[in-house]
Design an enzyme around this catalytic site. Structure first.
Site, PDB file in Angstrom:
ATOM      1  N   HIS A 120     -61.801  47.706  20.620  1.00 37.24           N
ATOM      2  CA  HIS A 120     -61.911  48.827  21.551  1.00 37.24           C
ATOM      3  C   HIS A 120     -62.386  48.261  22.900  1.00 37.24           C
ATOM      4  O   HIS A 120     -63.445  48.596  23.401  1.00 37.24           O
ATOM      5  CB  HIS A 120     -62.849  49.907  20.997  1.00 37.24           C
ATOM      6  CG  HIS A 120     -62.607  51.280  21.558  1.00 37.24           C
ATOM      7  ND1 HIS A 120     -62.353  52.388  20.771  1.00 37.24           N
ATOM      8  CD2 HIS A 120     -62.576  51.738  22.835  1.00 37.24           C
ATOM      9  CE1 HIS A 120     -62.186  53.459  21.535  1.00 37.24           C
ATOM     10  NE2 HIS A 120     -62.322  53.093  22.796  1.00 37.24           N
ATOM     11  N   GLU A 166     -55.753  52.021  22.042  1.00 34.78           N
ATOM     12  CA  GLU A 166     -55.178  52.349  23.350  1.00 34.78           C
ATOM     13  C   GLU A 166     -54.820  51.130  24.179  1.00 34.78           C
ATOM     14  O   GLU A 166     -55.235  51.006  25.335  1.00 34.78           O
ATOM     15  CB  GLU A 166     -56.126  53.257  24.151  1.00 34.78           C
ATOM     16  CG  GLU A 166     -56.312  54.625  23.540  1.00 34.78           C
ATOM     17  CD  GLU A 166     -57.013  55.608  24.462  1.00 34.78           C
ATOM     18  OE1 GLU A 166     -57.399  55.219  25.576  1.00 34.78           O
ATOM     19  OE2 GLU A 166     -57.151  56.772  24.073  1.00 34.78           O
TER      20      GLU A 166
HETATM   21  C1  BGP Z   1     -60.060  57.165  25.466  1.00 39.85           C
HETATM   22  C2  BGP Z   1     -60.906  56.037  24.960  1.00 39.85           C
HETATM   23  C3  BGP Z   1     -62.288  56.403  24.617  1.00 39.85           C
HETATM   24  C4  BGP Z   1     -62.899  57.499  25.462  1.00 39.85           C
HETATM   25  C5  BGP Z   1     -61.941  58.625  25.739  1.00 39.85           C
HETATM   26  C6  BGP Z   1     -62.440  59.618  26.749  1.00 39.85           C
HETATM   27  O1  BGP Z   1     -59.170  56.663  26.403  1.00 39.85           O
HETATM   28  O2  BGP Z   1     -60.325  55.410  23.828  1.00 39.85           O
HETATM   29  O3  BGP Z   1     -63.045  55.223  24.556  1.00 39.85           O
HETATM   30  O4  BGP Z   1     -63.583  57.015  26.541  1.00 39.85           O
HETATM   31  O5  BGP Z   1     -60.691  58.163  26.153  1.00 39.85           O
HETATM   32  O6  BGP Z   1     -62.131  59.178  28.030  1.00 39.85           O
HETATM   33  P1  BGP Z   1     -63.128  59.295  29.229  1.00 39.85           P
HETATM   34  O7  BGP Z   1     -64.404  58.655  28.766  1.00 39.85           O
HETATM   35  O8  BGP Z   1     -62.485  58.551  30.347  1.00 39.85           O
HETATM   36  O9  BGP Z   1     -63.265  60.736  29.525  1.00 39.85           O
END
Ligand code: BGP
Length: 473
Positions: A120, A166
């Site tokens: 991650h 992701e």
């Molecule tokens: C995804 C990630 C997470 C988390 C989530 C929320 O892209 O896998 O780690 O952060 O999004 O996004 P954000 O924190 O930018 O609102």
């Protein structure tokens, strides 16, 4: 008529190491690219970082007790690669592994299925320095060795694994938007790094087949289904380009070892296609995942973008509604707000039907089961007197998205479970600590001696009832 959630459905919540653990240099942990990146001025929202995060490293038992109280049947977490291999390879750090031993044991003792994410985003800085992380084929062996270490150690107790989280979103930020390390804006290197990451993902899956033959593994994909802004043919073409370049590029490759041909031809024309060596595509095709991990937050709506049109733009990281610019690739597509949909304060469209569409596509086009590895609503939450958080907007969001899951199950989707993002409030990579997702509020008032204390939000009690009723709440 709607089909119920299956009996063995995983009712989960999710996190990631850098966003919760803290203890960034404790017990022999090596640095990740994020530990270094956050120290550069202006990189993150108000300089926020994960040095302490929510101190899960030291409060793990308390957090798992809360999960058990809530009734979770699954918890998705990630292992920090440099915590277990401080140099990225070579000598393992027993103290780091011991933390994950304890976490996994604590979960299993409470009847909570561990869902382990291998990557991650916390690339060991040592490998970034040595050869540029995902940009060099040496990472395939190093990532494989790291995965094999975890497969051997935990394969008897952990049966559900996520390979890369992701890749699409992380590497877009890293190599196109310059918002994740190594913060570049270079499309050729973006596609090159992705190609190598695909090969590393395939390597992990092949090793998994040998070492954990009775387990299941798949990547988590940040899936934002595309909509056309209108029925104008030019918008349909923009939508088709967006699907090809922002979704199918990853999904077709994970599932079939095949790049979308129109996108590949366009990239070749630009001199930006990845270098594909003999055997690469066969290696990708041989490593079909067992399921797709679906991270779903929003849909995106696309319109025509002329060759001299707008390029990629950074997202809203302040929570000021309406501050997201149109972003796109000249000649292919650009985003535009969808007047049909409400948005969060970060301008993320709230669209449960988009989740149903994502699930239907994964079912129809890729014929794979799906584990929802992330879905949730980031908002400003308020701690009120008597330690209460009335996050009715989050309950509403999750309730509507669970209803969409049930519709997708009725459409024929093999849905394995739902991991809400996130269990506690955590660090948001680009939005700091103000954007909260958890069922459990983390107090960050530094003037309060009970700093970082855990407070159950209204959504905690709601999700507890959802789980207890098998999704009928
Ligand atoms: C995804 C990630 C997470 C988390 C989530 C929320 O892209 O896998 O780690 O952060 O999004 O996004 P954000 O924190 O930018 O609102």
């Amino acid at each position: 008529s709607l089909k119920p959630f299956p009996d063995n459905f995983l009712w989960g919540a999710a996190s990631a190491a850098y966003q919760v653990e803290g203890a960034f240099d404790t017990d022999g942990k090596g640095l990740s690219v994020w530990d270094v990146f956050v120290r550069e001025p202006g990189r993150t929202f108000e300089g926020s970082n994960g040095d302490v995060a929510v101190d899960h490293y030291h409060r793990m038992e308390e957090d798992v007790a809360l999960m058990a109280e809530m009734g979770l049947t699954a918890y998705r977490f990630s292992v920090s690669w440099p915590r277990v291999l401080p140099q990225g390879r070579g000598q393992a750090n027993e103290a780091g592994l011991a933390f994950y031993d304890r976490l996994i044991d604590a979960l299993l003792a409470r009847g909570i299925e561990p869902v382990l994410t291998l990557y991650h985003w916390d690339m060991p800085q040592a490998l970034q320095d040595e050869y540029g992380g995902w940009e060099d084929r040496r990472v395939i062996d190093d990532f494989g060795d790291y995965c094999a270490l975890l497969f051997r150690r935990y394969g008897d107790r952990v049966k559900t694994w996520v390979s890369l989280n992701e890749q699409n979103y992380n590497l877009s930020n890293a190599y196109l938007l310059a918002t994740h390390p190594p913060a570049l804006a270079d499309r050729k290197r973006f596609y090159a790094a992705n190609h190598i990451a695909f090969l590393a993902n395939a390597r992990a899956i092949m090793l998994f087949r040998q070492l954990v033959p009775d387990g299941r593994i798949g990547p988590s994909f940040a899936y934002s289904p595309a909509y056309p802004a209108s029925c104008a043919p030019a918008d349909l073409l923009a939508f088709d380009n967006a699907e090809e370049f922002t979704n199918h590029w990853w999904l077709d490759t994970y599932c079939y070892g095949r790049y979308p041909q129109v996108a590949l031809a366009w990239l070749r024309e630009q001199g930006e296609a990845p270098d594909i060596l003999p055997g690469d595509m066969a290696a990708l095709a041989a490593a079909k995942p067992d399921f797709i991990g679906l991270n779903y937050y929003y849909t995106l709506t696309y319109t025509d973008n002329p060759p001299d049109g707008v390029g990629l733009q950074r997202i809203n990281t302040t929570g000021q509604k309406g501050s997201t610019p149109s972003s796109g690739v000249p000649g292919l597509y650009r985003t535009t707000p969808n007047p049909q949909l409400e948005t969060s304060n970060w301008d993320w469209a709230i669209d449960p039907t988009g989740l149903r569409i994502a699930l239907r596509r994964l079912t129809s086009r890729y014929a794979l089961p799906v584990l929802i590895t992330e879905n949730g609503l980031g908002e400003f939450d308020r701690l009120e007197d008597g330690d209460q958080v009335h996050d009715v907007y989050r309950i509403d969001y999750l309730r509507r998205h669970l209803a969409a899951c049930q519709e997708a199950i009725s459409d024929g989707a093999a849905l394995l479970g739902f991991c809400a993002w996130s269990f506690t409030d955590i660090l948001s990579w680009l939005n700091g600590y103000q954007k909260r997702y958890g069922f459990v509020y983390i107090n960050r008032d530094e003037t309060d001696a009970r700093d970082l204390r855990r407070v159950r939000k209204d959504s905690f009690f709601w999700y507890q009832r959802v789980i207890a009723s098998g999704g009928r709440e």
